[in-house]
Design a protein around this motif. Sequence first.
Motif, PDB file in Angstrom:
ATOM      1  N   GLY A 283       0.837  -1.201   0.000  1.00 24.19           N
ATOM      2  CA  GLY A 283       0.000   0.000   0.000  1.00 24.19           C
ATOM      3  C   GLY A 283       0.865   1.241   0.000  1.00 24.19           C
ATOM      4  N   GLU A 284       0.299   2.351   0.425  1.00 23.59           N
ATOM      5  CA  GLU A 284       1.055   3.617   0.382  1.00 23.59           C
ATOM      6  C   GLU A 284       1.430   4.097   1.776  1.00 23.59           C
ATOM      7  N   GLN A 285       2.634   4.607   1.881  1.00 21.32           N
ATOM      8  CA  GLN A 285       3.116   5.179   3.151  1.00 21.32           C
ATOM      9  C   GLN A 285       3.893   6.454   2.833  1.00 21.32           C
ATOM     10  N   GLN A 286       4.059   7.277   3.855  1.00 19.43           N
ATOM     11  CA  GLN A 286       4.979   8.408   3.725  1.00 19.43           C
ATOM     12  C   GLN A 286       6.270   8.037   4.437  1.00 19.43           C
ATOM     13  N   ILE A 287       7.353   8.406   3.834  1.00 20.40           N
ATOM     14  CA  ILE A 287       8.649   7.963   4.356  1.00 20.40           C
ATOM     15  C   ILE A 287       9.651   9.094   4.116  1.00 20.40           C
ATOM     16  N   ASP A 288      10.564   9.329   5.065  1.00 21.25           N
ATOM     17  CA  ASP A 288      11.464  10.463   4.845  1.00 21.25           C
ATOM     18  C   ASP A 288      12.534  10.105   3.808  1.00 21.25           C
ATOM     19  N   VAL A 289      13.126  11.135   3.225  1.00 20.82           N
ATOM     20  CA  VAL A 289      14.046  10.922   2.103  1.00 20.82           C
ATOM     21  C   VAL A 289      15.255  10.070   2.504  1.00 20.82           C
ATOM     22  N   ASP A 290      15.714  10.220   3.736  1.00 22.18           N
ATOM     23  CA  ASP A 290      16.891   9.459   4.155  1.00 22.18           C
ATOM     24  C   ASP A 290      16.576   7.959   4.190  1.00 22.18           C
ATOM     25  N   ARG A 291      15.418   7.645   4.738  1.00 16.37           N
ATOM     26  CA  ARG A 291      15.009   6.244   4.815  1.00 16.37           C
ATOM     27  C   ARG A 291      14.758   5.683   3.417  1.00 16.37           C
ATOM     28  N   TYR A 292      14.221   6.535   2.530  1.00 11.66           N
ATOM     29  CA  TYR A 292      13.917   6.044   1.186  1.00 11.66           C
ATOM     30  C   TYR A 292      15.192   5.865   0.347  1.00 11.66           C
ATOM     31  N   PHE A 293      16.017   6.906   0.301  1.00  7.52           N
ATOM     32  CA  PHE A 293      17.162   6.850  -0.624  1.00  7.52           C
ATOM     33  C   PHE A 293      18.357   6.086  -0.052  1.00  7.52           C
ATOM     34  N   TYR A 294      18.543   6.174   1.258  1.00  8.58           N
ATOM     35  CA  TYR A 294      19.806   5.681   1.814  1.00  8.58           C
ATOM     36  C   TYR A 294      19.602   4.714   2.974  1.00  8.58           C
ATOM     37  N   PRO A 295      18.763   3.687   2.816  1.00 12.62           N
ATOM     38  CA  PRO A 295      18.490   2.815   3.970  1.00 12.62           C
ATOM     39  C   PRO A 295      19.750   2.122   4.498  1.00 12.62           C
ATOM     40  N   LEU A 296      20.685   1.815   3.581  1.00 14.94           N
ATOM     41  CA  LEU A 296      21.868   1.067   4.029  1.00 14.94           C
ATOM     42  C   LEU A 296      22.849   1.941   4.802  1.00 14.94           C
ATOM     43  N   ASP A 297      22.769   3.256   4.600  1.00 12.40           N
ATOM     44  CA  ASP A 297      23.668   4.152   5.345  1.00 12.40           C
ATOM     45  C   ASP A 297      23.328   4.183   6.828  1.00 12.40           C
ATOM     46  N   ARG A 298      22.186   3.605   7.177  1.00 14.16           N
ATOM     47  CA  ARG A 298      21.794   3.631   8.598  1.00 14.16           C
ATOM     48  C   ARG A 298      22.554   2.594   9.399  1.00 14.16           C
ATOM     49  N   MET A 299      23.269   1.733   8.697  1.00 10.16           N
ATOM     50  CA  MET A 299      24.071   0.737   9.413  1.00 10.16           C
ATOM     51  C   MET A 299      25.529   0.844   8.953  1.00 10.16           C
ATOM     52  N   ARG A 300      26.324   1.536   9.750  1.00 11.63           N
ATOM     53  CA  ARG A 300      27.738   1.725   9.388  1.00 11.63           C
ATOM     54  C   ARG A 300      28.434   0.363   9.394  1.00 11.63           C
ATOM     55  N   ASN A 301      29.294   0.146   8.428  1.00  4.78           N
ATOM     56  CA  ASN A 301      30.081  -1.093   8.347  1.00  4.78           C
ATOM     57  C   ASN A 301      29.231  -2.352   8.174  1.00  4.78           C
ATOM     58  N   TRP A 302      28.094  -2.208   7.476  1.00  2.51           N
ATOM     59  CA  TRP A 302      27.286  -3.423   7.278  1.00  2.51           C
ATOM     60  C   TRP A 302      28.019  -4.445   6.419  1.00  2.51           C
ATOM     61  N   ASN A 303      29.052  -4.002   5.700  1.00  2.00           N
ATOM     62  CA  ASN A 303      29.815  -4.967   4.885  1.00  2.00           C
ATOM     63  C   ASN A 303      30.508  -6.020   5.768  1.00  2.00           C
ATOM     64  N   ARG A 304      30.652  -5.732   7.069  1.00  2.00           N
ATOM     65  CA  ARG A 304      31.295  -6.723   7.960  1.00  2.00           C
ATOM     66  C   ARG A 304      30.418  -7.949   8.183  1.00  2.00           C
ATOM     67  N   LEU A 305      29.138  -7.831   7.837  1.00  2.00           N
ATOM     68  CA  LEU A 305      28.248  -8.996   7.998  1.00  2.00           C
ATOM     69  C   LEU A 305      28.706 -10.164   7.130  1.00  2.00           C
ATOM     70  N   TYR A 306      29.479  -9.850   6.095  1.00  2.00           N
ATOM     71  CA  TYR A 306      29.936 -10.914   5.192  1.00  2.00           C
ATOM     72  C   TYR A 306      31.218 -11.584   5.677  1.00  2.00           C
ATOM     73  N   GLY A 307      31.718 -11.134   6.809  1.00  2.00           N
ATOM     74  CA  GLY A 307      32.925 -11.764   7.351  1.00  2.00           C
ATOM     75  C   GLY A 307      34.196 -11.199   6.734  1.00  2.00           C
ATOM     76  N   ARG A 308      35.334 -11.663   7.261  1.00  2.00           N
ATOM     77  CA  ARG A 308      36.623 -11.115   6.820  1.00  2.00           C
ATOM     78  C   ARG A 308      36.953 -11.421   5.370  1.00  2.00           C
ATOM     79  N   ARG A 309      36.391 -12.498   4.856  1.00  2.00           N
ATOM     80  CA  ARG A 309      36.692 -12.844   3.463  1.00  2.00           C
ATOM     81  C   ARG A 309      36.042 -11.872   2.481  1.00  2.00           C
ATOM     82  N   GLY A 310      35.080 -11.117   2.978  1.00  2.00           N
ATOM     83  CA  GLY A 310      34.449 -10.103   2.135  1.00  2.00           C
ATOM     84  C   GLY A 310      33.372 -10.674   1.222  1.00  2.00           C
TER      85      GLY A 310
END
Length: 431
Positions: A283-310
Amino acid sequence: MSKYKMRITNWGNYPAVHAEICFPETVNALRTEVLRQERLIARGNGKCYGDAALGTCMLSTLKLNKLLDFDRVNGIVHCESGILLAELLEHIVPAGWFFHVTPGIKNITVGGAIASDVHGKNHPEKGCFSNWLLSFELMRADGEILCCSKTENASLFWQTCGGMGWTGIILSAKFQLMPVSGMYMQQRTVRAENLDAVFEAFQTVENWPYAAAWIDCLAKEQRSGRGVVYFARHLETERNPTVPLAYPFAKVRNIPFFAPSGLLNRFTIRAHNYLLFNKAATGEQQIDVDRYFYPLDRMRNWNRLYGRRGFIQYQFCLPEENSLHGIRELLKIIRHSPDLPFLSVLKRHGDPAPEAVHSFPIRGYSLALDFPRTATVFSLVEKLDALVWGLGGKIYLTKDACSSAKMGRIDPTGFGEAKFHSLLKERLLKN
Ligand SMILES: Cc1cc2nc3c(=O)[nH]c(=O)nc-3n(C[C@H](O)[C@H](O)[C@H](O)COP(=O)(O)OP(=O)(O)OC[C@H]3O[C@@H](n4cnc5c(N)ncnc54)[C@H](O)[C@@H]3O)c2cc1C
């Protein structure tokens, strides 16, 4: 000028180099370094995934990050190339301006946005970053600075947009912004039961300039390619121009450690996909621009979830007529492989500007897939490359870490200057 010898990776944490990096603070210091080094490559914020901003010697632009001028009436920014989009937002939003084109990350530099000619979720309407670029200054191998625009040194302008840093160092740029009346988006979320339904949603929904979908790459048979499509447009509001807008910078969480490799496995990916599909608020929701455009920026270093091998990101674009059956075939290959993607983003693209010879998008659909780096993932990439190539597609070089030279449809021998040399260029020249 600070200079270090250190271990450096880009966002995928693969590959890594142990090499020299310098941080010039002035154009003169930058020129001295360009003249001194036999080979070097410009580096922005290292948010390309693979090996594009890595080399035996790297020149970081992060200390050349001044906003030189901002025309608040006409929405034109003039800035040094090392400024981050996130830093620019603090200046442009209060005056009621936003980017025409933004990638799904705001922690990238303007130089990086030009060198990769980035696109957003509105490519059919707005094209790539270069569409809104008025001019830039480029330092060449001999230290000369050239002003490049669509009318002045035009060929060099287009070679540099999407040219992965091979033509020189972008020092500063001027580009056009888009007026906005508020910081909210109207978002429409559609759950689609299979890949045909996902494509139908993209093709039939009108008046939503932004669109991107998440695809469940594990779903089988009639549900193969099911997904959730997110459409959006800027919410128009009455705005009092004397009251500045405030950018809704969100609280950022951090992943403090590398996760154990193997965290993202068949079981956890299946559970993640189940939740994403079934818990999507349609359905439809209102959402702020940061949440819409940059959801991944809300978690710094999320690339570490893949482990040291990258991990590697495989992003390809197929011509429109081959997109649906091509992606269907590709999903079959993936389901039969031991390597499964954790994240997958599908976007629709319009016609590229004819002069934008190095830009990634072609008219059709692109899919970005994140795979943990395993011993077997490279042979999977070979199979995907064969399929994508056979269907007239290409891959996005700014994400690439291991594909063969032809896949970017760019000839590394054909342009650029020998001095501006990255691991990516070396790899493409070899294979
Ligand atoms: C979470 C995430 C989401 C993303 N989403 C998108 C998306 O939606 N669309 C999209 O198009 N991209 C996307 N990207 C990719 C990203 O936008 C590009 O890789 C961008 O180029 C990174 O900018 P950077 O400043 O980090 O540059 P770097 O990663 O440091 O460098 C990227 C390339 O630009 C060159 N370069 C950098 N600065 C200069 C300069 N001053 N002069 C000359 N060359 C230079 C480098 O040599 C290198 O080839 C995403 C990346 C991440 C991590």
